[in-house]
Enzyme design. Structure first.
Site: not given
Ligand code: PLP
Length: 395
Positions: A71, A179, A324
């Site tokens: 994030s 991902q 989320c």
């Molecule tokens: C999980 C995820 C995030 C956020 O990552 P965090 O480390 O949990 O803040 C951002 N983009 C994608 C595509 C995600 O799957």
């Protein structure tokens, strides 16, 4: 039997990663900014981890900035490109309808700050069209941000082609590869990206640590002010054990990438084949261009949350979409972007597999999900209307 099938939400850390982090916490206690021995030891392991992550991405160590996760990396990348664009009079930002909220909500904020945002469609297969990116780029475009792979439906985007286009047009290109990293091949040079976000806990590392790759020559502004850590771009004493764990987990994931990809896609294809036998079920996202472990289905006449709770009782941990978004009753923005009607988008189930899952688990999931869908349809007034022909099937 307990089955964990929610690896897109987060992954379990391997024993090797936990051992290395524990050793680091026990022995490397210094502050990397300190000039004494313990500090310098911490600075050394930090440098090694940075080098490791850089090599795995095909980047230079000086192009890696550690963050608190995916994030933060997304926020920093987008805000930096936007601010540097604004200084040149460029206030147009391009992204897609299926991005993670870390990207979409940052863009929304920027809209309120005077930027104009174009969100590209993804069509029924969940894939962005290179021609659409080309058509959307303008003289005043400061940034294109397209995720490498989607977290809900697992679709893999044509990053390399979009990157080439952006480079030609002189527009900064960011990709959220949270991902994708550790699951499909990533090479920042081959992919033509300027910025790329990573998160450790999506590939077997710890939560709360990530990284942003920024190609040399691109602007990077800090979101957090304070000390001069991360070459002045990210203040705060570094999460040394977390960063060490991230580098190790990434390295292990990349080492086994081809093997895991082949194994996971075998499980995935068996699961897709089994669930496709359920009447009025639909696989969401392109059948081929998807992450090796991703399965996402809609079942007509079913509430996704009800299905999840039933499966949880059977020991199966699944998801209805993004972690989320679940908990809220809003249908997923990703499924809506595929053109699914609201009532169908509510009935989705995401199963995300890893190399730890077994074929026997896939068989159990097919059996339990088939049973749960039948049961829920049996008590669903919507399904009754569909059966009586008072309502038309949309799947
Ligand atoms: C999980 C995820 C995030 C956020 O990552 P965090 O480390 O949990 O803040 C951002 N983009 C994608 C595509 C995600 O799957």
């Amino acid at each position: 039997m307990k089955i964990y099938a929610d690896h897109a939400a987060t992954t379990k850390m391997s024993k090797a990663v936990i051992a290395l982090m524990t050793e680091c916490m026990e022995n490397i206690y210094g502050n990397p900014s300190s000039l004494h021995g313990p500090g310098q030891r911490a600075a050394e392991v930090l440098a090694q981890a940075r080098e490791k992550v850089a090599v795995l991405l095909g980047a230079e160590p000086g192009e890696i900035f550690f963050t608190s996760g995916g994030s933060e990396a997304d926020n920093q990348a987008i805000r930096s490109a936007a601010l540097s664009g604004k200084r040149k009079g460029k206030t147009h930002l391009i992204s897609t309808e299926i991005e993670h909220h870390a990207v979409l909500h940052t863009l929304k904020k920027l809209e309120g700050e005077g930027f104009e945002v174009t969100l590209l469609p993804v069509y029924e297969d969940g894939i962005v069209r290179v021609e659409d990116v080309k058509a959307a780029i303008r003289e005043d475009t400061a940034l294109v941000s397209v995720m490498a792979a989607n977290n809900e439906i697992g679709t893999i985007q044509p990053i390399k082609e979009i990157g080439a286009l952006c480079r030609e047009a002189g527009v900064i290109f960011h990709t959220d590869a949270v991902q994708a990293a550790g699951h499909i091949r990533i090479d920042v040079t081959k992919m033509n990206v300027d910025m790329l976000s990573l998160s450790a806990h999506k590939f077997g590392g710890p939560k709360g640590v990530g990284a942003l790759y920024v190609k040399k020559g691109n602007p990077l502004f800090s979101l957090i002010e304070g000390g001069a850590q991360e070459r002045g771009r990210r203040a705060g004493t570094e999460n040394v054990p977390g960063i060490v764990g991230m580098a190790e987990a990434f390295s292990l994931a990349v080492e086994k990438l081809e093997e895991h990809k082949a194994y996971e896609s075998g499980l995935r294809d068996a699961l897709i084949a089994g669930l496709s036998k359920i009447p009025h079920a639909r696989l969401n996202g392109d059948r081929i261009r998807r992450l090796p472990g991703n399965v996402n289905f809609c079942f007509e006449g079913i509430e996704g949350e009800a299905l999840l709770l039933l499966l949880n009782e059977k020991g199966i941990a699944a998801s209805s979409g993004s972690a989320c978004a679940s908990g809220s009753l809003n249908p997923s923005h990703v499924l809506l972007a595929l053109g699914l009607p609201h009532e169908v988008a509510h009935g989705s189930l995401r199963l995300t597999l890893s190399a730890e899952n077994r074929m026997e688990e896939v068989e159990v999931m097919i059996k339990e999900i088939t049973g749960a869908v039948e049961y829920l349809r049996g008590i669903s007034p919507v399904w009754e209307e569909l059966e009586k022909g008072e309502r038309d099937h949309v799947i």
